[in-house]
Scaffold this active site. Sequence first.
Site, PDB file in Angstrom:
ATOM      1  N   GLU A  94       0.832  -1.192   0.000  1.00  0.00           N
ATOM      2  CA  GLU A  94       0.000   0.000   0.000  1.00  0.00           C
ATOM      3  C   GLU A  94       0.873   1.251   0.000  1.00  0.00           C
ATOM      4  O   GLU A  94       1.960   1.257   0.579  1.00  0.00           O
ATOM      5  CB  GLU A  94      -0.922  -0.018   1.222  1.00  0.00           C
ATOM      6  CG  GLU A  94      -1.940  -1.152   1.111  1.00  0.00           C
ATOM      7  CD  GLU A  94      -2.819  -1.339   2.334  1.00  0.00           C
ATOM      8  OE1 GLU A  94      -3.938  -1.849   2.160  1.00  0.00           O
ATOM      9  OE2 GLU A  94      -2.409  -1.006   3.456  1.00  0.00           O
ATOM     10  N   CYS A 107       3.537   8.550   0.950  1.00  0.00           N
ATOM     11  CA  CYS A 107       4.062   7.629   1.958  1.00  0.00           C
ATOM     12  C   CYS A 107       4.224   6.280   1.267  1.00  0.00           C
ATOM     13  O   CYS A 107       3.254   5.679   0.811  1.00  0.00           O
ATOM     14  CB  CYS A 107       3.079   7.558   3.129  1.00  0.00           C
ATOM     15  SG  CYS A 107       3.592   6.386   4.383  1.00  0.00           S
ATOM     16  N   CYS A 114       6.706  -6.926   6.862  1.00  0.00           N
ATOM     17  CA  CYS A 114       7.860  -6.392   7.604  1.00  0.00           C
ATOM     18  C   CYS A 114       8.416  -7.473   8.511  1.00  0.00           C
ATOM     19  O   CYS A 114       7.656  -8.266   9.068  1.00  0.00           O
ATOM     20  CB  CYS A 114       7.422  -5.186   8.450  1.00  0.00           C
ATOM     21  SG  CYS A 114       8.800  -4.269   9.175  1.00  0.00           S
ATOM     22  N   CYS A 118       7.166  -4.724  15.691  1.00  0.00           N
ATOM     23  CA  CYS A 118       6.673  -3.661  16.572  1.00  0.00           C
ATOM     24  C   CYS A 118       5.241  -3.989  16.990  1.00  0.00           C
ATOM     25  O   CYS A 118       4.377  -4.239  16.153  1.00  0.00           O
ATOM     26  CB  CYS A 118       6.735  -2.316  15.857  1.00  0.00           C
ATOM     27  SG  CYS A 118       8.397  -1.909  15.279  1.00  0.00           S
ATOM     28  N   CYS A 121       2.081  -2.003  15.537  1.00  0.00           N
ATOM     29  CA  CYS A 121       1.980  -1.737  14.097  1.00  0.00           C
ATOM     30  C   CYS A 121       1.271  -2.878  13.371  1.00  0.00           C
ATOM     31  O   CYS A 121       1.623  -4.051  13.542  1.00  0.00           O
ATOM     32  CB  CYS A 121       3.375  -1.528  13.506  1.00  0.00           C
ATOM     33  SG  CYS A 121       3.352  -1.215  11.734  1.00  0.00           S
ATOM     34  N   CYS A 339      -0.506   6.049   9.765  1.00  0.00           N
ATOM     35  CA  CYS A 339       0.713   5.355  10.205  1.00  0.00           C
ATOM     36  C   CYS A 339       0.371   4.063  10.934  1.00  0.00           C
ATOM     37  O   CYS A 339      -0.432   4.063  11.859  1.00  0.00           O
ATOM     38  CB  CYS A 339       1.479   6.192  11.230  1.00  0.00           C
ATOM     39  SG  CYS A 339       2.484   7.460  10.557  1.00  0.00           S
TER      40      CYS A 339
HETATM   41  N1  SAH Z   1       9.881   0.695   9.543  1.00  0.00           N
HETATM   42  C1  SAH Z   1       9.978   2.113   9.448  1.00  0.00           C
HETATM   43  C2  SAH Z   1       8.929   2.756   8.557  1.00  0.00           C
HETATM   44  C3  SAH Z   1       7.492   2.269   8.684  1.00  0.00           C
HETATM   45  S1  SAH Z   1       6.559   2.734  10.122  1.00  0.00           S
HETATM   46  C4  SAH Z   1       9.969   2.740  10.819  1.00  0.00           C
HETATM   47  O1  SAH Z   1       9.807   2.021  11.785  1.00  0.00           O
HETATM   48  O2  SAH Z   1      10.189   3.938  10.922  1.00  0.00           O
HETATM   49  C5  SAH Z   1       6.241   4.445   9.958  1.00  0.00           C
HETATM   50  C6  SAH Z   1       5.951   5.139  11.286  1.00  0.00           C
HETATM   51  O3  SAH Z   1       4.653   4.768  11.790  1.00  0.00           O
HETATM   52  C7  SAH Z   1       6.927   4.772  12.382  1.00  0.00           C
HETATM   53  O4  SAH Z   1       7.320   5.905  13.105  1.00  0.00           O
HETATM   54  C8  SAH Z   1       6.103   3.836  13.251  1.00  0.00           C
HETATM   55  O5  SAH Z   1       6.619   3.755  14.537  1.00  0.00           O
HETATM   56  C9  SAH Z   1       4.755   4.482  13.172  1.00  0.00           C
HETATM   57  N2  SAH Z   1       3.644   3.620  13.572  1.00  0.00           N
HETATM   58  C10 SAH Z   1       3.546   2.282  13.420  1.00  0.00           C
HETATM   59  N3  SAH Z   1       2.361   1.855  13.889  1.00  0.00           N
HETATM   60  C11 SAH Z   1       1.689   2.938  14.334  1.00  0.00           C
HETATM   61  C12 SAH Z   1       0.394   3.147  14.891  1.00  0.00           C
HETATM   62  N4  SAH Z   1      -0.440   2.129  15.083  1.00  0.00           N
HETATM   63  N5  SAH Z   1       0.031   4.414  15.209  1.00  0.00           N
HETATM   64  C13 SAH Z   1       0.869   5.458  14.979  1.00  0.00           C
HETATM   65  N6  SAH Z   1       2.091   5.320  14.442  1.00  0.00           N
HETATM   66  C14 SAH Z   1       2.503   4.073  14.125  1.00  0.00           C
END
Ligand code: SAH
Length: 346
Positions: A94, A107, A114, A118, A121, A339
């Site tokens: 996406e 974006c 991935c 995390c 996420c 995000c």
């Molecule tokens: N792997 C990379 C890029 C993808 S995540 C990274 O970790 O930076 C992009 C951003 O979204 C990151 O800052 C991540 O921590 C944030 N993110 C992930 N899940 C989220 C959520 N449920 N709510 C808000 N931000 C989130």
Amino acid sequence: MDVKKKDIRALTKDQLRFFFEENGDKPFRGNQVYEWLWSKGAHSFEDMTNISLATRRMLQENFIINHIRVDQMQRSTDGTIKNAVRLHDGLIVESVLIPTPTRTTACISSQVGCSLDCKFCATARLKRMRNLNPDEIYDQVKAIDNESRLYHNRPLSNIVFMGMGEPLMNYKNVIKAIDKITSSEGMGMSPKRITLSTSGVPKMIKKMADDDVRFNLAVSLHSAIDEVRTSIMPFNSTFPLADLKESLEYWYEKTKSRITYEYVVWKGINDRKEDIDALIRFCSYVPCKINLIEYNPIDDGEFQQASNKAIDNYISALESRNIVVNVRRSRGKDIDAACGQLANKS
Ligand code: SAH
């Protein structure tokens, strides 16, 4: 069958020039085709109208163009657009267009799924299936640029690598794509308008610094206390904060480019005074700014956005130390485009 045909976009410009020379044509024909493939974004050889029919047919016999296809485009009430992009092997990633009064930001995803885990996420639940090729990354940007022109009457202005995947786990291809995006033969975009966001892979942050890259760096920090960070971002046990700190110092030393820390404040996880104190300490290592991101719930309610009071505590503590802090509201939530929400739901 197409299986033996090579993807023409795996060829460099020189290789393409050589191909034409070898086939009794002018090397210059390679430049023309290259322009069609990249800056003009041709999806098929038929599109290449200034190339003779015989040559187009010959290309058809030798090559394929593995182009992405936007399978589904969803538009949010706030103008955000989410593309479900189908790759040549059927997998889907996406990408998102985020309009503001002054910018349109793409974006972009760097991997299918991935490999990091995390806990907050949605993409993490997909696991990593494969890395994206440079052209698959480039095509996402091109598709968003077209949509930006069509729906917002202006070209794309910024790119963030904050979609699916960890860009530093697919470093080589991400760099190749950025080279194409910034080159005059691709989109000619300034690297200063591009931000790579990483969970923080120290070795690769140093490699980027050594490679003298010109784009911006954002790090998803979320906690400056190892124990807390490891509980929400388990790979932190392999790449602890001390290593991250050292790599960021190295980055700044070489690039003199300020780092953005992305940070979500969650109830009962990182909303205590000691969490704020640790962040302030971490901010003293290299010039930086903080983006406080709104949490986008991904389902089971294990994580909850902290209270406004807790967030205000962060803001006032950071500001009193003259640390720049921005609060980032989420966009496109109604279409799961915010995000951490990218998970191929549709
Ligand atoms: N792997 C990379 C890029 C993808 S995540 C990274 O970790 O930076 C992009 C951003 O979204 C990151 O800052 C991540 O921590 C944030 N993110 C992930 N899940 C989220 C959520 N449920 N709510 C808000 N931000 C989130």
